[in-house]
Scaffold this motif. Structure first.
Motif, PDB file in Angstrom:
ATOM      1  N   ASP A   1     -16.458 -15.992  -3.246  1.00 52.94           N
ATOM      2  CA  ASP A   1     -15.017 -15.906  -3.455  1.00 52.94           C
ATOM      3  C   ASP A   1     -14.701 -16.551  -4.801  1.00 52.94           C
ATOM      4  O   ASP A   1     -15.087 -17.695  -5.057  1.00 52.94           O
ATOM      5  CB  ASP A   1     -14.269 -16.633  -2.328  1.00 52.94           C
TER       6      ASP A   1
ATOM      7  N   GLY B   1      -6.613 -16.155   0.772  1.00 54.36           N
ATOM      8  CA  GLY B   1      -6.447 -15.201   1.860  1.00 54.36           C
ATOM      9  C   GLY B   1      -6.986 -15.688   3.182  1.00 54.36           C
ATOM     10  O   GLY B   1      -6.856 -15.010   4.197  1.00 54.36           O
TER      11      GLY B   1
ATOM     12  N   GLU C   1     -12.199 -11.239   9.795  1.00 46.07           N
ATOM     13  CA  GLU C   1     -10.842 -11.195  10.336  1.00 46.07           C
ATOM     14  C   GLU C   1     -10.761 -10.424  11.652  1.00 46.07           C
ATOM     15  O   GLU C   1     -10.236 -10.926  12.640  1.00 46.07           O
ATOM     16  CB  GLU C   1      -9.900 -10.568   9.306  1.00 46.07           C
TER      17      GLU C   1
ATOM     18  N   ARG D   1     -13.763  -6.304   9.182  1.00 42.68           N
ATOM     19  CA  ARG D   1     -12.945  -6.571   7.998  1.00 42.68           C
ATOM     20  C   ARG D   1     -13.213  -7.998   7.510  1.00 42.68           C
ATOM     21  O   ARG D   1     -13.085  -8.955   8.267  1.00 42.68           O
ATOM     22  CB  ARG D   1     -11.463  -6.401   8.338  1.00 42.68           C
ATOM     23  N   LEU D   2     -13.591  -8.123   6.222  1.00 38.10           N
ATOM     24  CA  LEU D   2     -13.871  -9.416   5.609  1.00 38.10           C
ATOM     25  C   LEU D   2     -12.820  -9.721   4.554  1.00 38.10           C
ATOM     26  O   LEU D   2     -12.508  -8.859   3.727  1.00 38.10           O
ATOM     27  CB  LEU D   2     -15.252  -9.417   4.947  1.00 38.10           C
ATOM     28  N   PRO D   3     -12.258 -10.941   4.534  1.00 39.87           N
ATOM     29  CA  PRO D   3     -11.336 -11.302   3.448  1.00 39.87           C
ATOM     30  C   PRO D   3     -12.117 -11.485   2.154  1.00 39.87           C
ATOM     31  O   PRO D   3     -13.176 -12.104   2.144  1.00 39.87           O
ATOM     32  CB  PRO D   3     -10.734 -12.622   3.926  1.00 39.87           C
ATOM     33  N   LEU D   4     -11.603 -10.938   1.058  1.00 37.89           N
ATOM     34  CA  LEU D   4     -12.250 -11.066  -0.241  1.00 37.89           C
ATOM     35  C   LEU D   4     -11.354 -11.850  -1.180  1.00 37.89           C
ATOM     36  O   LEU D   4     -10.222 -12.195  -0.844  1.00 37.89           O
ATOM     37  CB  LEU D   4     -12.556  -9.681  -0.829  1.00 37.89           C
TER      38      LEU D   4
ATOM     39  N   ALA E   1      -9.364  -7.293   0.828  1.00 37.14           N
ATOM     40  CA  ALA E   1     -10.254  -7.275   1.987  1.00 37.14           C
ATOM     41  C   ALA E   1     -11.221  -6.110   1.839  1.00 37.14           C
ATOM     42  O   ALA E   1     -10.986  -5.176   1.064  1.00 37.14           O
ATOM     43  CB  ALA E   1      -9.457  -7.152   3.279  1.00 37.14           C
TER      44      ALA E   1
ATOM     45  N   TYR F   1     -14.679  -3.888   4.170  1.00 41.22           N
ATOM     46  CA  TYR F   1     -15.232  -3.575   5.484  1.00 41.22           C
ATOM     47  C   TYR F   1     -16.742  -3.400   5.388  1.00 41.22           C
ATOM     48  O   TYR F   1     -17.250  -2.756   4.470  1.00 41.22           O
ATOM     49  CB  TYR F   1     -14.596  -2.294   6.035  1.00 41.22           C
TER      50      TYR F   1
ATOM     51  N   CYS G   1      -8.439  -4.969  14.691  1.00 39.41           N
ATOM     52  CA  CYS G   1      -7.398  -4.934  13.674  1.00 39.41           C
ATOM     53  C   CYS G   1      -6.189  -4.106  14.143  1.00 39.41           C
ATOM     54  O   CYS G   1      -6.356  -3.121  14.840  1.00 39.41           O
ATOM     55  CB  CYS G   1      -7.943  -4.357  12.364  1.00 39.41           C
TER      56      CYS G   1
END
Length: 421
Positions: free
Chosen positions: A55, A233, A373, A393-396, A401, A403, A421
């Motif tokens: 990140d 995020g 997430e 889903r991954l926060p970036l 975000a 997938y 989601c």
């Protein structure tokens, strides 16, 4: 994770293998089978600063390391310009409490690099961040099996910035006992509650300490310490605010007001500064109301109000219905109580949507752990005879975000993520 069987042509009868190993041991060409099969625990490792899965906020790569991308950008809580790099989680293979972090960097006059670590001993939970000392030594409050490193690069506005060349982490030779008892698999529903003076943050268009660009009617809070600062995020550190019958749970995305090392929610013995104040009492509150520290904050400024928390506009106006600065009840949620994590068993692409037709946004790597997430149903992916249509889903960084197919994650078909989601 799919199970790969050894091809038949490479299989050897058990008795033949035993005889062969015995002969090799007697000849001194190999170690006994038990020693050869013992897991090797890595005592030190180097962080890959160029990996796409980290990140980054206002960070750019240079031939010899990473540095501040926009030297003109600045945050309200940190003097000068800043950039934030957070590494992926590193699985340790055991539980440890103490580490030494060696950060090699070029640091021009007036610039600085701050190195912090945090750990986890259960998916979805994190310790608070701890800064390394002058020697690079750091001790976490509890034993952890997963570790992350955060670098904050502080530069001169429009001028010089530090460049980090490498970061090496080593397990300390002596592992002290934890400061606190680790929680079980089920965390408490809530933590301590304090009555705090809250001020509206505003500052739309400016950047928070974790790299988030503040949006109109945004929803987050700022606390006067980096120890509970979530990734851009992220939801891993949260507080619940209540005001005149209205409540909202918000993530911690900025540092302030007044101080930057005032973790007043921790016991005095664990507090970074102001250890003679009671738990739950912000330094600015004591300075404003009681003349503590001569009425000044850590920077020598006179505290103009007793604020212990800043509230973004959306939370302030829409969530709580506040029209002016006032006292609110703030509950500190269990550390890391708002998130979960997944671990990749192989390298895989993180895409803009749940399909291989979408753009690649990042990458997950084998053995590394990432915040997650929720999951969605997407394109079916087949790998080693197994088919899965679940994508996580991954926060970036930059608040976006991506997938990743659940087929590349350890655990069940969603990598252990239970929320859809």
């Amino acid at each position: 994770m799919p199970v790969v069987s050894m091809p038949t042509k490479w299989r050897t009868p058990l008795w033949g293998t035993q005889v062969l190993c015995l002969l090799l041991v007697l000849m001194g060409l190999t170690a006994p089978p038990a020693a050869a099969q013992a897991p090797k625990l890595q005592d030190s490792w180097r962080i890959d600063l160029t990996g796409p899965e980290a990140d980054r906020g206002n960070v750019t790569r240079r031939p010899h390391g990473i540095t501040v991308k926009n030297s003109g950008g600045r945050t309200r809580s940190i003097p000068g310009t800043s950039a934030v790099y957070t590494s992926p989680g590193r699985s340790l293979g055991r539980r440890l409490t103490a580490f030494t972090v060696r950060t090699e960097a070029k640091i021009p006059k007036g610039t600085r690099v701050q190195t912090e670590v945090r750990g986890s001993n259960h998916p979805g939970t994190w310790t608070q961040w701890r800064a390394t000392g002058n020697t690079g030594a750091v001790r976490l409050p509890q034993a952890v099996s997963l570790l992350q490193v955060r670098l904050t690069l502080l530069g001169v506005p429009g001028g010089a910035s530090p460049t980090v060349h490498s970061v090496t982490v080593a397990a300390a030779a002596v592992q002290p006992a934890p400061e606190q008892t680790p929680r079980g698999s089920r965390a408490a529903a809530s933590g301590p509650t304090y009555r705090l003076f809250a001020t509206r943050e505003g500052l739309v268009g400016e950047t928070t300490a974790n790299g988030h660009v503040i949006q109109p009617r945004d929803h987050f809070v700022a606390l006067p310490s980096r120890r509970m600062l979530a990734v851009n995020g992220g939801q891993e550190y949260q507080v619940r605010l209540c005001y005149k019958g209205r409540c909202e749970t918000a993530p911690v995305w900025d540092v302030g007001p007044w101080n930057t090392r005032d973790d007043y929610w921790n016991p005095p013995a664990q507090r970074e500064m102001w250890r003679d104040l009671p738990q739950g009492t912000p330094e600015a509150q004591a300075a404003y109301l009681n003349g503590y520290n001569g009425g000044l904050d850590e920077f020598g400024r006179r505290a103009a109000n007793p604020a212990g928390i800043d509230v973004a506009d959306g939370t302030f106006w829409d969530g709580l219905g506040m029209t002016g600065n006032d006292y609110v009840d703030v509950t500190f949620m269990p550390t890391g109580g708002g998130g979960t994590t997944v671990t990749a068993w192989t390298q895989a692409n993180v895409r803009a949507c749940a399909s291989t037709s979408c753009d690649i946004r990042s990458t997950v790597r084998a053995g590394e752990t990432y915040p997650a997430e929720c999951w969605v149903v997407g394109q079916s992916i087949t790998d080693e005879g197994v088919t899965n249509n679940k994508w996580v889903r991954l926060p970036l960084n930059a608040g976006g975000a991506g997938y990743v197919s659940g087929i590349y994650l350890k655990g069940d078909e969603t990598g252990g993520v239970t929320t859809k989601c």
